[in-house]
Motif scaffolding. Sequence first.
Motif, mmCIF file in Angstrom:
data_model
loop_
_atom_site.group_PDB
_atom_site.id
_atom_site.type_symbol
_atom_site.label_atom_id
_atom_site.label_comp_id
_atom_site.label_asym_id
_atom_site.label_seq_id
_atom_site.Cartn_x
_atom_site.Cartn_y
_atom_site.Cartn_z
ATOM 1 N N ASP A 203 3.444 11.154 9.410
ATOM 2 C CA ASP A 203 3.848 9.820 8.730
ATOM 3 C C ASP A 203 4.978 9.310 9.249
ATOM 4 O O ASP A 203 5.052 7.803 9.242
ATOM 5 N N GLU A 204 5.871 10.157 9.635
ATOM 6 C CA GLU A 204 7.194 9.333 10.254
ATOM 7 C C GLU A 204 6.977 8.751 11.407
ATOM 8 O O GLU A 204 7.727 7.860 11.881
ATOM 9 N N ASN B 286 2.569 1.841 9.498
ATOM 10 C CA ASN B 286 1.539 2.059 8.156
ATOM 11 C C ASN B 286 1.521 0.495 7.619
ATOM 12 O O ASN B 286 2.274 0.243 6.889
ATOM 13 N N ASP C 70 -0.158 0.973 3.195
ATOM 14 C CA ASP C 70 0.357 1.094 2.001
ATOM 15 C C ASP C 70 1.814 1.214 2.087
ATOM 16 O O ASP C 70 2.440 1.858 1.338
ATOM 17 N N SER C 71 2.304 0.895 3.239
ATOM 18 C CA SER C 71 4.040 1.121 3.167
ATOM 19 C C SER C 71 4.685 -0.435 3.356
ATOM 20 O O SER C 71 4.446 -1.077 4.323
ATOM 21 N N LEU C 72 4.908 -0.720 2.147
ATOM 22 C CA LEU C 72 5.631 -2.055 2.007
ATOM 23 C C LEU C 72 6.822 -2.407 2.973
ATOM 24 O O LEU C 72 7.264 -3.091 3.432
ATOM 25 N N ASP C 73 7.598 -1.139 3.197
ATOM 26 C CA ASP C 73 8.637 -1.274 3.916
ATOM 27 C C ASP C 73 8.532 -1.432 5.334
ATOM 28 O O ASP C 73 8.976 -2.118 6.072
ATOM 29 N N ASP C 74 7.396 -1.029 6.083
ATOM 30 C CA ASP C 74 6.848 -1.185 7.314
ATOM 31 C C ASP C 74 6.333 -2.769 7.200
ATOM 32 O O ASP C 74 6.633 -3.444 8.474
ATOM 33 N N LYS D 3 7.309 -5.346 5.671
ATOM 34 C CA LYS D 3 8.619 -6.133 5.357
ATOM 35 C C LYS D 3 9.419 -6.204 6.792
ATOM 36 O O LYS D 3 9.933 -7.123 7.156
ATOM 37 N N ARG E 154 -1.511 2.193 11.698
ATOM 38 C CA ARG E 154 -2.562 2.164 10.824
ATOM 39 C C ARG E 154 -2.658 0.714 10.042
ATOM 40 O O ARG E 154 -1.468 0.283 9.562
ATOM 41 N N CYS E 155 -3.908 0.370 10.175
ATOM 42 C CA CYS E 155 -3.838 -1.046 9.599
ATOM 43 C C CYS E 155 -5.462 -1.105 8.805
ATOM 44 O O CYS E 155 -6.429 -0.422 9.204
#
Length: 133
Positions: free
Chosen positions: A27-28, A32, A35-39, A41, A97-98
């Motif tokens: 995952d690192e 993503n 479901d990764s809001l950080d990615d 943003k 991943r999208c």
Amino acid sequence: GLATAFISKTTNLKDYAIIKMTIEVDDERVLNFVDSLDDMKLFRWFLLQTKLQRRIERFGKLYHNSFKQHSLDGALLEYFIMVLSKGGYLSEINCVRCATSTDLYKGIHLFIPNGIEYCIRDKDVIITYEMEN
């Protein structure tokens, strides 16, 4: 499955192959957009950087998104990964991943996701693959 439905909706080909893959990703090392809001943003922040606007506009002239292929999206993602990797902000990204929307419905065009798409950037994440009937 979704792949068969996509092929029958977008082409008249009678001969085609669907390749089923098993992948294993850290995952690192995944960008993503599911479901990764950080990615999400970080990508939005990147696209809004004033100093990058000329380059991004050039990509818009060279690449285009269509129903079947999103070339502009791919070019911008590769540029994003390259710039942030060089700056030390991202580790090596071997998969993107999208959520994806495959147009399957008669009379309406929806953009509500009905699948997950993996853009594999490093073939070493593929553990097994087989032809599916």
